[in-house]
Design an enzyme around this catalytic site. Sequence first.
Site, PDB file in Angstrom:
ATOM      1  N   ARG A  91       0.822  -1.204   0.000  1.00 48.08           N
ATOM      2  CA  ARG A  91       0.000   0.000   0.000  1.00 48.08           C
ATOM      3  C   ARG A  91       0.863   1.265   0.000  1.00 48.08           C
ATOM      4  NH1 ARG A  91      -5.352  -2.077   1.351  1.00 48.08           N
ATOM      5  NH2 ARG A  91      -6.825  -0.379   1.662  1.00 48.08           N
ATOM      6  N   ARG A 174     -10.186   7.769   2.918  1.00 50.72           N
ATOM      7  CA  ARG A 174      -9.544   6.584   2.329  1.00 50.72           C
ATOM      8  C   ARG A 174      -9.049   6.884   0.917  1.00 50.72           C
ATOM      9  NH1 ARG A 174     -13.777   2.185   2.671  1.00 50.72           N
ATOM     10  NH2 ARG A 174     -12.157   0.779   1.932  1.00 50.72           N
TER      11      ARG A 174
HETATM   12  P1  AMP Z   1      -9.164  -2.968   2.470  1.00 51.63           P
HETATM   13  O1  AMP Z   1     -10.041  -4.077   2.893  1.00 51.63           O
HETATM   14  O2  AMP Z   1      -8.067  -3.405   1.531  1.00 51.63           O
HETATM   15  O3  AMP Z   1      -9.935  -1.773   1.943  1.00 51.63           O
HETATM   16  O4  AMP Z   1      -8.391  -2.456   3.776  1.00 51.63           O
HETATM   17  C1  AMP Z   1      -9.100  -1.919   4.857  1.00 51.63           C
HETATM   18  C2  AMP Z   1      -8.158  -1.202   5.788  1.00 51.63           C
HETATM   19  O5  AMP Z   1      -7.187  -2.110   6.305  1.00 51.63           O
HETATM   20  C3  AMP Z   1      -7.343  -0.083   5.155  1.00 51.63           C
HETATM   21  O6  AMP Z   1      -8.051   1.129   5.036  1.00 51.63           O
HETATM   22  C4  AMP Z   1      -6.177   0.021   6.151  1.00 51.63           C
HETATM   23  O7  AMP Z   1      -6.588   0.645   7.346  1.00 51.63           O
HETATM   24  C5  AMP Z   1      -5.938  -1.463   6.482  1.00 51.63           C
HETATM   25  N1  AMP Z   1      -4.966  -2.057   5.549  1.00 51.63           N
HETATM   26  C6  AMP Z   1      -5.202  -3.035   4.621  1.00 51.63           C
HETATM   27  N2  AMP Z   1      -4.094  -3.340   3.959  1.00 51.63           N
HETATM   28  C7  AMP Z   1      -3.113  -2.543   4.469  1.00 51.63           C
HETATM   29  C8  AMP Z   1      -1.729  -2.365   4.185  1.00 51.63           C
HETATM   30  N3  AMP Z   1      -1.115  -3.071   3.223  1.00 51.63           N
HETATM   31  N4  AMP Z   1      -1.047  -1.450   4.921  1.00 51.63           N
HETATM   32  C9  AMP Z   1      -1.631  -0.735   5.887  1.00 51.63           C
HETATM   33  N5  AMP Z   1      -2.935  -0.834   6.194  1.00 51.63           N
HETATM   34  C10 AMP Z   1      -3.675  -1.720   5.496  1.00 51.63           C
END
Ligand code: AMP
Length: 216
Positions: A91, A174
């Site tokens: 990310r 986000r």
């Molecule tokens: P997602 O389901 O991919 O939208 O991820 C939801 C949340 O999880 C994100 O907004 C971050 O808070 C956290 N998150 C997921 N992947 C990462 C990552 N690679 N690095 C840091 N935070 C992450």
Amino acid sequence: MKIIVILGAPGSGKGTVAARLVKTLPLKHVSTGDLLRAAAANADTPLAKSVAETMRKGELVSDEIVGSLVVEQLGKSGAEYEYFLLDGYPRNEKQAAFLEAKLAEGGRKVAKAVWLEVPQEVLVGRLSGRRTCPKCGAGFHVETMKPKVEGVCDACGGALVQRPDDAPENVANRLKVYEAKTASLLGWYEQRGILARVNGVGEADAIAAAVADAIK
Ligand code: AMP
């Protein structure tokens, strides 16, 4: 095992595509968002609470925590899968460098980075209408991907919820975090000659088929 990274803004359909690909390819889907949600939900520790709060606001969880989850998954997955699809990781460039270094230790590298391209106004509509099953992780949309019975997961019968980070007050942040920290990864993978662009607007099965073509 081919290591694939799927990139795209929140709401670009990474999870939806992955859920389709696991049905048609020998593919292991690893979503760091799902792993973190499970870790935050399963432990009543200060660390789990802080992860949950960071996620709710749409900020990034620490590189160290997420990196160790990814390394654990890489260690667990062997020859039974032809593809290892990383969704939500890396990310930022620090995570991309960490992944590259970890894989290099075993003589491996990312084979392809697929970017799901979706315009901003489509992302906002998708995120605000998204409903998720907390039991099995399946995703739905109140207009474009309705479950058979309103509020009930087709896959496992769980009660659908709106993820706290999909609430309107958190969506804008986000998208901002994505632009500030994650979008530069497109250049990172383009420089390495492994970036594939896929149009992420349209029918989910067709988008998944285009991603499957890009990774084969
Ligand atoms: P997602 O389901 O991919 O939208 O991820 C939801 C949340 O999880 C994100 O907004 C971050 O808070 C956290 N998150 C997921 N992947 C990462 C990552 N690679 N690095 C840091 N935070 C992450």
